[in-house]
Design an enzyme around this catalytic site. Structure first.
Site, mmCIF file in Angstrom:
data_model
loop_
_atom_site.group_PDB
_atom_site.id
_atom_site.type_symbol
_atom_site.label_atom_id
_atom_site.label_comp_id
_atom_site.label_asym_id
_atom_site.label_seq_id
_atom_site.Cartn_x
_atom_site.Cartn_y
_atom_site.Cartn_z
ATOM 1 N N GLY A 246 -34.041 -21.090 -9.589
ATOM 2 C CA GLY A 246 -34.073 -19.762 -9.262
ATOM 3 C C GLY A 246 -33.676 -19.834 -7.673
ATOM 4 N N GLU B 65 -25.135 -7.710 -1.373
ATOM 5 C CA GLU B 65 -26.508 -7.431 -2.096
ATOM 6 C C GLU B 65 -27.462 -7.155 -1.022
ATOM 7 O OE1 GLU B 65 -28.041 -11.787 -3.134
ATOM 8 O OE2 GLU B 65 -27.724 -10.398 -4.700
ATOM 9 N N ARG B 66 -27.227 -7.708 0.312
ATOM 10 C CA ARG B 66 -28.263 -7.510 1.349
ATOM 11 C C ARG B 66 -28.071 -6.409 2.037
ATOM 12 N NH1 ARG B 66 -28.624 -14.187 1.645
ATOM 13 N NH2 ARG B 66 -29.603 -14.360 -0.600
HETATM 14 C C1 LIG Z 1 -37.259 -7.866 -11.737
HETATM 15 C C2 LIG Z 1 -36.193 -9.159 -11.648
HETATM 16 C C3 LIG Z 1 -34.996 -9.041 -11.653
HETATM 17 C C4 LIG Z 1 -34.058 -10.016 -11.547
HETATM 18 N N1 LIG Z 1 -32.719 -10.044 -11.849
HETATM 19 C C5 LIG Z 1 -31.880 -10.897 -11.772
HETATM 20 C C6 LIG Z 1 -30.586 -10.576 -11.956
HETATM 21 O O1 LIG Z 1 -30.124 -9.668 -12.403
HETATM 22 N N2 LIG Z 1 -29.962 -12.024 -11.930
HETATM 23 C C7 LIG Z 1 -30.290 -13.102 -11.632
HETATM 24 O O2 LIG Z 1 -29.570 -14.089 -11.474
HETATM 25 N N3 LIG Z 1 -31.452 -13.233 -11.132
HETATM 26 C C8 LIG Z 1 -32.357 -12.184 -11.435
HETATM 27 N N4 LIG Z 1 -33.629 -12.403 -10.829
HETATM 28 C C9 LIG Z 1 -34.192 -13.528 -10.307
HETATM 29 C C10 LIG Z 1 -34.555 -13.951 -9.091
HETATM 30 O O3 LIG Z 1 -33.414 -13.667 -8.272
HETATM 31 C C11 LIG Z 1 -35.299 -15.090 -9.029
HETATM 32 O O4 LIG Z 1 -36.705 -14.887 -9.405
HETATM 33 C C12 LIG Z 1 -35.141 -15.473 -7.337
HETATM 34 O O5 LIG Z 1 -34.163 -16.033 -6.893
HETATM 35 C C13 LIG Z 1 -36.474 -16.699 -7.173
HETATM 36 O O6 LIG Z 1 -36.299 -17.640 -8.163
HETATM 37 P P1 LIG Z 1 -37.412 -18.310 -8.852
HETATM 38 O O7 LIG Z 1 -37.998 -16.854 -9.481
HETATM 39 O O8 LIG Z 1 -36.948 -19.233 -9.663
HETATM 40 O O9 LIG Z 1 -38.515 -18.707 -7.581
HETATM 41 P P2 LIG Z 1 -38.427 -20.178 -7.377
HETATM 42 O O10 LIG Z 1 -37.250 -20.663 -6.706
HETATM 43 O O11 LIG Z 1 -39.058 -21.059 -8.145
HETATM 44 O O12 LIG Z 1 -39.562 -20.152 -5.893
HETATM 45 C C14 LIG Z 1 -40.907 -20.496 -6.120
HETATM 46 C C15 LIG Z 1 -41.432 -20.244 -4.860
HETATM 47 O O13 LIG Z 1 -41.154 -21.419 -4.093
HETATM 48 C C16 LIG Z 1 -40.526 -21.120 -2.783
HETATM 49 N N5 LIG Z 1 -39.350 -22.089 -2.487
HETATM 50 C C17 LIG Z 1 -38.444 -22.329 -3.452
HETATM 51 N N6 LIG Z 1 -37.491 -23.229 -2.597
HETATM 52 C C18 LIG Z 1 -37.975 -23.168 -1.377
HETATM 53 C C19 LIG Z 1 -37.571 -23.858 -0.279
HETATM 54 N N7 LIG Z 1 -36.174 -24.682 -0.262
HETATM 55 N N8 LIG Z 1 -38.215 -23.506 0.912
HETATM 56 C C20 LIG Z 1 -39.497 -22.891 1.097
HETATM 57 N N9 LIG Z 1 -39.935 -22.332 -0.203
HETATM 58 C C21 LIG Z 1 -39.161 -22.452 -1.231
HETATM 59 C C22 LIG Z 1 -40.137 -19.609 -3.210
HETATM 60 O O14 LIG Z 1 -39.557 -19.075 -1.741
HETATM 61 C C23 LIG Z 1 -41.196 -18.943 -3.909
HETATM 62 O O15 LIG Z 1 -42.021 -18.438 -3.140
HETATM 63 C C24 LIG Z 1 -34.500 -11.356 -11.090
HETATM 64 C C25 LIG Z 1 -35.842 -11.433 -10.846
HETATM 65 C C26 LIG Z 1 -36.849 -10.616 -11.190
HETATM 66 C C27 LIG Z 1 -38.426 -10.701 -11.052
#
Ligand SMILES: Cc1cc2nc3c(=O)[nH]c(=O)nc-3n(C[C@H](O)[C@H](O)[C@H](O)COP(=O)(O)OP(=O)(O)OC[C@H]3O[C@@H](n4cnc5c(N)ncnc54)[C@H](O)[C@@H]3O)c2cc1C
Length: 388
Positions: free
Chosen positions: A133, A247-248
């Protein structure tokens, strides 16, 4: 420096806000728990020219600037108070339509943009995967060239519009040995009808329930060579850079309108609700909450429009400004909606008063499109003069 909108822009705002208030808002309480797609609502957005807001008229769009696109999205947020539809619209227009418009070949633009603008073709954006993510470049989806096709294998997760989309901007690794990893990722336009494409599990969510979200599966998915979007191996870097500012700013702008609507509701409630023989607006604790909400939304508005204005000036994505705007707006909207629930007391906890939905919807804002922690990392690296 000119902070004023023109009369025409104000009229545009008013017309979209009125449309959203009359056509979208009245059914949101009924639609939200269903978590299903409502095409009638989508066609209403198409009819207002909103689905192609920033897309040039020659491709069927409305040709608005980035600032004006933010304006119509803010107006929609204020009138509709429907975060899910705003999200579906953002994924469609900003995350799928804008990359096709900015990076696509003439043929790609002619094939996809008119349908996306008139509401007959729904778009989405596929970056996230089950195991990547925030570390987006760590994706596993692979694309291998075979003759006149690319063969894609992998899974994309949490895809907004996944179950109903007809075309997706999909990122996949094309050079697994590239360093940095991002320099080995390309971007493709994948139609839902291509062999090997399927919709995986539908995702049940805490908020944004009027949008639909799913996993997408690419199993030897055959993508014609002419559907490569942008340059091979650099698609990801270029697409991410491009999308980032859009996007932002535009994707977040409905949140400004949502906060305005919440403040209006709170002001009304504070004057109507009596406790201890007087309106609760007479209590300083209540007034301060209202004032703090207003401070937050006005600051967020300045940050969001600054990003949009910069995009309109030179088109160069303002990376750090966008990160600052994203952190501030997303965290401000959660605080504003939490206070809005508090001001409404027990009524705020019920669906009828609309603010609890805003709180649930706002929880996505610090996660999607780059978490707050990732944004702070970008800001700190800029201050420390470290490479991105
Ligand atoms: C309703 C919904 C719609 C979405 N729509 C889309 C879409 O259309 N297309 C798409 O591609 N994605 C989509 N997403 C995905 C979304 O962009 C990701 O959930 C988001 O980028 C976070 O990734 P993750 O969930 O894997 O969290 P992770 O990356 O696993 O993060 C988990 C936690 O660890 C923290 N963390 C991770 N790395 C670091 C770091 N280096 N330093 C400090 N903290 C860190 C994060 O901040 C977070 O708090 C969607 C998500 C949701 C819930």
């Amino acid at each position: 420096m000119d902070f004023a909108f023109t009369d025409a822009q104000r009229e545009l705002y008013d017309s979209v806000r009125t449309f959203a208030r009359q056509q979208i808002h009245p059914t949101v309480l009924q639609r939200e728990p269903l978590q299903t797609w409502n095409d009638d609502i989508w066609q209403k957005l198409a009819g207002m020219g909103l689905l192609g807001a920033p897309i040039p008229e020659e491709y069927g769009g409305t040709g608005l600037s980035c600032v004006e696109t933010c304006l119509v999205k803010e107006a929609f947020g204020a009138g509709a108070e429907d975060g899910g539809v705003a999200l579906a619209w953002g994924a469609h227009t900003i995350l799928c339509g804008v990359p096709i418009w900015k990076l696509g070949t003439e043929d790609q633009k002619r094939r996809y943009l008119p349908g996306m603008c008139d509401g007959s073709l729904i778009g989405g954006f596929c970056l996230s995967e089950p195991d990547s993510g925030s570390d987006a470049a760590g994706m596993k989806t692979r694309a291998v060239r075979k003759g006149d096709r690319w063969i894609l294998n992998g899974r994309k997760m949490w895809i907004t519009n996944g179950p109903i989309g007809g075309v997706f901007v999909v990122t996949a690794v094309t050079d697994p040995d590239a360093r940095p990893r991002a320099a080995g990722i390309s971007t493709f336009l994948v139609e839902s009808g291509f062999p090997g494409f399927s919709v995986g599990q539908h995702i049940d969510k805490m908020g944004m329930k009027t949008s639909v979200t799913s996993e997408l599966v690419f199993d030897d998915c055959e993508v014609p060579a002419e559907n490569l979007l942008g340059m091979e191996n650099y698609g990801f870097i270029i697409t991410a850079k491009l999308i980032l500012g859009w996007e932002r700013s535009c994707l977040l702008a409905p949140g400004l309108g949502g906060m305005d609507a919440a403040i209006e509701r709170c002001a009304r409630y504070q004057q109507e609700r009596h406790q201890f023989g007087r309106p609760i607006a007479r209590f300083q604790a209540m007034r301060h909450m209202l004032a703090d909400m207003k401070v937050k939304v006005e600051l967020a508005r300045n940050l969001i429009y600054r990003v949009a204005w910069k995009l309109d000036q030179d088109g160069d994505p303002p990376l750090v400004d966008a990160a600052i705007a994203k952190v501030f707006l997303s965290e401000a909207s959660q605080q504003v909606f939490r206070d809005a629930v508090q001001i409404h007391g027990g009524n705020g906890f019920t669906t009828e008063y609309h603010v609890e939905r805003g709180l649930r919807d706002s929880m996505l804002s610090t996660i999607g499109a780059g978490t707050s922690e990732i944004q702070r990392g970008i800001i700190a690296r800029a201050i420390l003069d470290l490479p991105f």
